[in-house]
Design a protein around this motif. Structure first.
Motif, PDB file in Angstrom:
ATOM      1  N   MET A 261     -13.206 -82.976  -5.938  1.00 42.82           N
ATOM      2  CA  MET A 261     -12.099 -83.783  -5.446  1.00 42.82           C
ATOM      3  C   MET A 261     -10.938 -83.738  -6.432  1.00 42.82           C
ATOM      4  N   VAL A 262      -9.727 -83.845  -5.890  1.00 41.22           N
ATOM      5  CA  VAL A 262      -8.536 -84.026  -6.705  1.00 41.22           C
ATOM      6  C   VAL A 262      -7.750 -85.190  -6.094  1.00 41.22           C
ATOM      7  N   TYR A 263      -7.135 -85.983  -6.966  1.00 45.46           N
ATOM      8  CA  TYR A 263      -6.434 -87.180  -6.534  1.00 45.46           C
ATOM      9  C   TYR A 263      -5.003 -87.171  -7.078  1.00 45.46           C
ATOM     10  N   LEU A 264      -4.128 -87.835  -6.359  1.00 47.19           N
ATOM     11  CA  LEU A 264      -2.775 -88.045  -6.853  1.00 47.19           C
ATOM     12  C   LEU A 264      -2.478 -89.534  -6.726  1.00 47.19           C
ATOM     13  N   HIS A 265      -2.309 -90.188  -7.867  1.00 45.75           N
ATOM     14  CA  HIS A 265      -1.984 -91.603  -7.894  1.00 45.75           C
ATOM     15  C   HIS A 265      -0.465 -91.717  -8.007  1.00 45.75           C
ATOM     16  N   MET A 266       0.122 -92.280  -6.983  1.00 47.15           N
ATOM     17  CA  MET A 266       1.582 -92.407  -6.926  1.00 47.15           C
ATOM     18  C   MET A 266       1.959 -93.851  -7.225  1.00 47.15           C
ATOM     19  N   ASN A 267       2.559 -94.079  -8.367  1.00 46.50           N
ATOM     20  CA  ASN A 267       3.032 -95.409  -8.740  1.00 46.50           C
ATOM     21  C   ASN A 267       4.552 -95.429  -8.702  1.00 46.50           C
ATOM     22  N   SER A 268       5.078 -96.557  -8.305  1.00 50.18           N
ATOM     23  CA  SER A 268       6.531 -96.735  -8.200  1.00 50.18           C
ATOM     24  C   SER A 268       7.203 -95.586  -7.461  1.00 50.18           C
ATOM     25  N   PRO A 269       6.720 -95.250  -6.278  1.00 50.62           N
ATOM     26  CA  PRO A 269       7.369 -94.169  -5.533  1.00 50.62           C
ATOM     27  C   PRO A 269       8.792 -94.553  -5.150  1.00 50.62           C
ATOM     28  N   LYS A 270       9.589 -93.519  -4.947  1.00 49.60           N
ATOM     29  CA  LYS A 270      10.985 -93.692  -4.567  1.00 49.60           C
ATOM     30  C   LYS A 270      11.212 -93.047  -3.203  1.00 49.60           C
ATOM     31  N   PRO A 271      12.254 -93.411  -2.507  1.00 53.96           N
ATOM     32  CA  PRO A 271      12.524 -92.785  -1.204  1.00 53.96           C
ATOM     33  C   PRO A 271      12.601 -91.260  -1.296  1.00 53.96           C
ATOM     34  N   GLU A 272      13.076 -90.738  -2.407  1.00 53.68           N
ATOM     35  CA  GLU A 272      13.161 -89.283  -2.556  1.00 53.68           C
ATOM     36  C   GLU A 272      11.803 -88.609  -2.733  1.00 53.68           C
ATOM     37  N   ASP A 273      10.741 -89.387  -2.863  1.00 52.23           N
ATOM     38  CA  ASP A 273       9.389 -88.828  -2.895  1.00 52.23           C
ATOM     39  C   ASP A 273       8.840 -88.579  -1.491  1.00 52.23           C
ATOM     40  N   THR A 274       9.586 -88.983  -0.476  1.00 57.40           N
ATOM     41  CA  THR A 274       9.163 -88.764   0.913  1.00 57.40           C
ATOM     42  C   THR A 274       9.050 -87.282   1.199  1.00 57.40           C
ATOM     43  N   ALA A 275       7.874 -86.872   1.652  1.00 58.69           N
ATOM     44  CA  ALA A 275       7.609 -85.446   1.896  1.00 58.69           C
ATOM     45  C   ALA A 275       6.206 -85.300   2.480  1.00 58.69           C
ATOM     46  N   VAL A 276       5.909 -84.084   2.887  1.00 58.89           N
ATOM     47  CA  VAL A 276       4.521 -83.726   3.205  1.00 58.89           C
ATOM     48  C   VAL A 276       3.895 -83.204   1.919  1.00 58.89           C
ATOM     49  N   TYR A 277       2.758 -83.760   1.568  1.00 55.58           N
ATOM     50  CA  TYR A 277       2.075 -83.399   0.331  1.00 55.58           C
ATOM     51  C   TYR A 277       0.879 -82.494   0.645  1.00 55.58           C
ATOM     52  N   PHE A 278       0.809 -81.389  -0.072  1.00 52.90           N
ATOM     53  CA  PHE A 278      -0.242 -80.396   0.118  1.00 52.90           C
ATOM     54  C   PHE A 278      -1.071 -80.290  -1.156  1.00 52.90           C
ATOM     55  N   CYS A 279      -2.375 -80.311  -1.004  1.00 51.41           N
ATOM     56  CA  CYS A 279      -3.222 -80.048  -2.154  1.00 51.41           C
ATOM     57  C   CYS A 279      -3.609 -78.567  -2.159  1.00 51.41           C
ATOM     58  N   TYR A 280      -3.965 -78.100  -3.330  1.00 55.20           N
ATOM     59  CA  TYR A 280      -4.444 -76.724  -3.446  1.00 55.20           C
ATOM     60  C   TYR A 280      -5.528 -76.677  -4.506  1.00 55.20           C
ATOM     61  N   ALA A 281      -6.312 -75.617  -4.435  1.00 55.06           N
ATOM     62  CA  ALA A 281      -7.338 -75.390  -5.442  1.00 55.06           C
ATOM     63  C   ALA A 281      -7.491 -73.891  -5.643  1.00 55.06           C
ATOM     64  N   LEU A 282      -7.636 -73.502  -6.879  1.00 60.87           N
ATOM     65  CA  LEU A 282      -7.879 -72.103  -7.230  1.00 60.87           C
ATOM     66  C   LEU A 282      -9.391 -71.917  -7.261  1.00 60.87           C
ATOM     67  N   VAL A 283      -9.886 -71.248  -6.239  1.00 59.75           N
ATOM     68  CA  VAL A 283     -11.321 -71.234  -5.963  1.00 59.75           C
ATOM     69  C   VAL A 283     -11.898 -69.824  -6.040  1.00 59.75           C
ATOM     70  N   ARG A 284     -13.073 -69.742  -6.611  1.00 62.01           N
ATOM     71  CA  ARG A 284     -13.872 -68.526  -6.473  1.00 62.01           C
ATOM     72  C   ARG A 284     -14.909 -68.832  -5.403  1.00 62.01           C
ATOM     73  N   ALA A 285     -14.744 -68.200  -4.264  1.00 61.21           N
ATOM     74  CA  ALA A 285     -15.638 -68.454  -3.134  1.00 61.21           C
ATOM     75  C   ALA A 285     -16.914 -67.634  -3.250  1.00 61.21           C
ATOM     76  N   GLY A 286     -17.937 -68.065  -2.529  1.00 61.50           N
ATOM     77  CA  GLY A 286     -19.191 -67.343  -2.518  1.00 61.50           C
ATOM     78  C   GLY A 286     -19.007 -65.918  -2.036  1.00 61.50           C
ATOM     79  N   GLY A 287     -19.607 -64.966  -2.733  1.00 66.19           N
ATOM     80  CA  GLY A 287     -19.471 -63.573  -2.344  1.00 66.19           C
ATOM     81  C   GLY A 287     -18.235 -62.891  -2.877  1.00 66.19           C
ATOM     82  N   SER A 288     -17.410 -63.628  -3.603  1.00 66.62           N
ATOM     83  CA  SER A 288     -16.179 -63.062  -4.151  1.00 66.62           C
ATOM     84  C   SER A 288     -16.257 -62.990  -5.670  1.00 66.62           C
TER      85      SER A 288
END
Length: 120
Positions: free
Chosen positions: A76-103
């Motif tokens: 799991m990865v988390y993003l704790h957003m404290n004191s957000p501002k209107p300019e933080d409005t957006a779609v948030y995407f998570c990502y992970a650098l993964v070594r998958a099975g078989g790769s």
């Protein structure tokens, strides 16, 4: 490999919100994890990233207000957003650098995005 983001919604300026992202599937190991965001009419930008060892990096726009954390055992990865501002409005995407099975190499996988709206 799938990444599932959750926790977005409407938050008031100065409030707080926590985003979560779970990685699942045939995963050998996960290296870096993080969050990007994209506001309407703007390019996708880095919000926070964290290494497998827990070293984090933030752009100046969120430094001191947002905190990234991860739970390696739960993939799991988390993003704790404290004191957000209107300019933080957006779609948030998570990502992970993964070594998958078989790769033998790592590649980035992305979550589906979760909308965060900061407004009173």
């Amino acid at each position: 490999v799938q990444l599932q983001a959750s926790g977005g919604g409407l938050v008031q300026p100065g409030g707080s919100l926590r985003l979560s992202c779970a990685a699942s599937g045939s995963i050998v190991s996960i290296n870096d994890m993080g969050w990007y965001r994209q506001a309407p009419g703007k390019q996708r930008e880095l919000v926070a990233e964290i290494s497998i060892g827990g070293i984090s990096n933030y752009p100046d726009s969120v430094k001191g207000r947002f905190t990234i954390s991860r739970d390696n055992a739960k993939r799991m990865v988390y993003l704790h957003m404290n004191s957000p501002k209107p300019e933080d409005t957006a779609v948030y995407f998570c990502y992970a650098l993964v070594r998958a099975g078989g790769s033998s190499y790592y590649r980035n996988y992305w979550g589906q995005g979760t909308q965060v709206t900061v407004s009173s």
